[in-house]
Design a protein around this motif. Sequence first.
Motif, PDB file in Angstrom:
ATOM      1  N   LEU A 108       0.825  -1.202   0.000  1.00  0.00           N
ATOM      2  CA  LEU A 108       0.000   0.000   0.000  1.00  0.00           C
ATOM      3  C   LEU A 108       0.859   1.252   0.000  1.00  0.00           C
ATOM      4  O   LEU A 108       1.806   1.380   0.781  1.00  0.00           O
ATOM      5  CB  LEU A 108      -0.904   0.001   1.242  1.00  0.00           C
ATOM      6  CG  LEU A 108      -1.765   1.244   1.467  1.00  0.00           C
ATOM      7  CD1 LEU A 108      -2.823   1.375   0.378  1.00  0.00           C
ATOM      8  CD2 LEU A 108      -2.418   1.182   2.858  1.00  0.00           C
ATOM      9  N   GLN A 109       0.513   2.191  -0.879  1.00  0.00           N
ATOM     10  CA  GLN A 109       1.155   3.502  -0.897  1.00  0.00           C
ATOM     11  C   GLN A 109       0.234   4.507  -0.211  1.00  0.00           C
ATOM     12  O   GLN A 109      -0.984   4.476  -0.421  1.00  0.00           O
ATOM     13  CB  GLN A 109       1.435   3.939  -2.336  1.00  0.00           C
ATOM     14  CG  GLN A 109       2.328   2.986  -3.109  1.00  0.00           C
ATOM     15  CD  GLN A 109       3.669   2.786  -2.441  1.00  0.00           C
ATOM     16  OE1 GLN A 109       4.355   3.757  -2.112  1.00  0.00           O
ATOM     17  NE2 GLN A 109       4.048   1.535  -2.214  1.00  0.00           N
ATOM     18  N   GLU A 111      -0.549   7.505  -0.762  1.00  0.00           N
ATOM     19  CA  GLU A 111      -1.394   8.302  -1.651  1.00  0.00           C
ATOM     20  C   GLU A 111      -2.572   7.483  -2.193  1.00  0.00           C
ATOM     21  O   GLU A 111      -3.622   8.047  -2.529  1.00  0.00           O
ATOM     22  CB  GLU A 111      -0.579   8.892  -2.798  1.00  0.00           C
ATOM     23  CG  GLU A 111       0.147   7.889  -3.658  1.00  0.00           C
ATOM     24  CD  GLU A 111       1.554   7.568  -3.171  1.00  0.00           C
ATOM     25  OE1 GLU A 111       2.361   7.105  -3.996  1.00  0.00           O
ATOM     26  OE2 GLU A 111       1.844   7.803  -1.962  1.00  0.00           O
ATOM     27  N   GLU A 112      -2.420   6.159  -2.292  1.00  0.00           N
ATOM     28  CA  GLU A 112      -3.533   5.314  -2.738  1.00  0.00           C
ATOM     29  C   GLU A 112      -4.651   5.322  -1.701  1.00  0.00           C
ATOM     30  O   GLU A 112      -5.842   5.425  -2.039  1.00  0.00           O
ATOM     31  CB  GLU A 112      -3.048   3.890  -2.975  1.00  0.00           C
ATOM     32  CG  GLU A 112      -2.075   3.743  -4.131  1.00  0.00           C
ATOM     33  CD  GLU A 112      -1.465   2.367  -4.243  1.00  0.00           C
ATOM     34  OE1 GLU A 112      -1.136   1.944  -5.370  1.00  0.00           O
ATOM     35  OE2 GLU A 112      -1.302   1.682  -3.205  1.00  0.00           O
ATOM     36  N   ALA A 116      -8.528   7.031  -2.007  1.00  0.00           N
ATOM     37  CA  ALA A 116      -9.725   6.235  -1.749  1.00  0.00           C
ATOM     38  C   ALA A 116     -10.575   6.864  -0.651  1.00  0.00           C
ATOM     39  O   ALA A 116     -11.814   6.899  -0.746  1.00  0.00           O
ATOM     40  CB  ALA A 116      -9.338   4.804  -1.369  1.00  0.00           C
ATOM     41  N   ILE A 169     -11.286   1.245  -7.792  1.00  0.00           N
ATOM     42  CA  ILE A 169      -9.855   1.312  -7.518  1.00  0.00           C
ATOM     43  C   ILE A 169      -9.132   0.443  -8.542  1.00  0.00           C
ATOM     44  O   ILE A 169      -9.553  -0.683  -8.812  1.00  0.00           O
ATOM     45  CB  ILE A 169      -9.533   0.794  -6.093  1.00  0.00           C
ATOM     46  CG1 ILE A 169     -10.331   1.571  -5.035  1.00  0.00           C
ATOM     47  CG2 ILE A 169      -8.037   0.867  -5.820  1.00  0.00           C
ATOM     48  CD1 ILE A 169      -9.971   3.030  -4.903  1.00  0.00           C
ATOM     49  N   ALA A 170      -8.059   0.946  -9.106  1.00  0.00           N
ATOM     50  CA  ALA A 170      -7.318   0.215 -10.130  1.00  0.00           C
ATOM     51  C   ALA A 170      -6.879  -1.154  -9.632  1.00  0.00           C
ATOM     52  O   ALA A 170      -6.523  -1.321  -8.450  1.00  0.00           O
ATOM     53  CB  ALA A 170      -6.101   1.026 -10.561  1.00  0.00           C
ATOM     54  N   GLU A 171      -6.886  -2.132 -10.544  1.00  0.00           N
ATOM     55  CA  GLU A 171      -6.542  -3.505 -10.168  1.00  0.00           C
ATOM     56  C   GLU A 171      -5.146  -3.615  -9.577  1.00  0.00           C
ATOM     57  O   GLU A 171      -4.905  -4.407  -8.677  1.00  0.00           O
ATOM     58  CB  GLU A 171      -6.670  -4.424 -11.385  1.00  0.00           C
ATOM     59  CG  GLU A 171      -8.100  -4.678 -11.828  1.00  0.00           C
ATOM     60  CD  GLU A 171      -8.180  -5.692 -12.939  1.00  0.00           C
ATOM     61  OE1 GLU A 171      -7.146  -6.348 -13.228  1.00  0.00           O
ATOM     62  OE2 GLU A 171      -9.257  -5.847 -13.527  1.00  0.00           O
ATOM     63  N   SER A 173      -3.511  -1.470  -7.797  1.00  0.00           N
ATOM     64  CA  SER A 173      -3.297  -0.646  -6.608  1.00  0.00           C
ATOM     65  C   SER A 173      -2.889  -1.502  -5.417  1.00  0.00           C
ATOM     66  O   SER A 173      -3.434  -2.584  -5.185  1.00  0.00           O
ATOM     67  CB  SER A 173      -4.583   0.122  -6.273  1.00  0.00           C
ATOM     68  OG  SER A 173      -4.471   0.751  -5.011  1.00  0.00           O
ATOM     69  N   LEU A 175      -3.736  -0.939  -2.576  1.00  0.00           N
ATOM     70  CA  LEU A 175      -4.907  -1.000  -1.704  1.00  0.00           C
ATOM     71  C   LEU A 175      -5.701  -2.280  -1.921  1.00  0.00           C
ATOM     72  O   LEU A 175      -6.478  -2.679  -1.061  1.00  0.00           O
ATOM     73  CB  LEU A 175      -5.794   0.228  -1.941  1.00  0.00           C
ATOM     74  CG  LEU A 175      -7.026   0.407  -1.060  1.00  0.00           C
ATOM     75  CD1 LEU A 175      -6.645   0.422   0.417  1.00  0.00           C
ATOM     76  CD2 LEU A 175      -7.771   1.670  -1.429  1.00  0.00           C
ATOM     77  N   ARG A 176      -5.524  -2.929  -3.048  1.00  0.00           N
ATOM     78  CA  ARG A 176      -6.251  -4.157  -3.341  1.00  0.00           C
ATOM     79  C   ARG A 176      -5.393  -5.410  -3.178  1.00  0.00           C
ATOM     80  O   ARG A 176      -5.889  -6.522  -3.345  1.00  0.00           O
ATOM     81  CB  ARG A 176      -6.814  -4.094  -4.758  1.00  0.00           C
ATOM     82  CG  ARG A 176      -7.832  -2.986  -4.962  1.00  0.00           C
ATOM     83  CD  ARG A 176      -8.503  -3.069  -6.308  1.00  0.00           C
ATOM     84  NE  ARG A 176      -9.240  -4.321  -6.460  1.00  0.00           N
ATOM     85  CZ  ARG A 176      -9.865  -4.692  -7.568  1.00  0.00           C
ATOM     86  NH1 ARG A 176      -9.852  -3.889  -8.622  1.00  0.00           N
ATOM     87  NH2 ARG A 176     -10.510  -5.838  -7.632  1.00  0.00           N
ATOM     88  N   CYS A 177      -4.105  -5.217  -2.868  1.00  0.00           N
ATOM     89  CA  CYS A 177      -3.165  -6.352  -2.850  1.00  0.00           C
ATOM     90  C   CYS A 177      -2.930  -6.864  -1.437  1.00  0.00           C
ATOM     91  O   CYS A 177      -1.885  -6.590  -0.823  1.00  0.00           O
ATOM     92  CB  CYS A 177      -1.847  -5.943  -3.492  1.00  0.00           C
ATOM     93  SG  CYS A 177      -1.992  -5.566  -5.253  1.00  0.00           S
TER      94      CYS A 177
END
Length: 200
Positions: A108-109, A111-112, A116, A169-171, A173, A175-177
């Motif tokens: 996670l970054q 800024e991501e 969100a 949210i982009a795949e 990202s 935030l999704r991993c």
Amino acid sequence: MIPVSWTVMIPVKPPLVGKSRLGPATPERAALAAAIALDTIGAVARARGVGRVMVVTADASFAQRLPGGVEVVAEPRPAGIDAALSRAAARAGDATPRAALPADLAALQPEELAAALEDAVAWSRAVVPDAEGRGTTLLTAGAGVPWRSAYGPESFSRHVTLGCHALTIAEGSGLRCDLDTPAQLVAARGGLDARTLLAS
């Protein structure tokens, strides 16, 4: 626009029992689980718009390793994600917008997460799916909205049923991993933070 200050709640299993799908219960796996959690918490703490970070854990030794400014919500024993979040939400109160994240988003970054949360302000409840589209990585409730969560199998669809708006949210990202398996750890390697890279 008036800046919004979010309270972010992060449940953390004791590293000795956490991340069981990453391998056998060894000191090395415990160190990796702790590193993943600490990198996730560090990214959250640096995100714009986050005013309060609450970590829910039953592991007192892990709690001592948290960065300054992070609030510990002690559990007498691990009781599951929903119970942990209910404990934190009760302390946070409904006057502030709240968000929940799992402790395994080491790619996670900041800024991501900030982006969100900015999107989530428009909705009373919002949710972000994991990379597979079945689990949940980010769950939010706006100020004045009672906290509700329904983690477990197919939690993304459960949260949508609870009235959560699905954020786009982009795949790729971070935030999704979420990092549950060795394959996910390898796939996310290019975006991992320092502690996780060193421990993996």
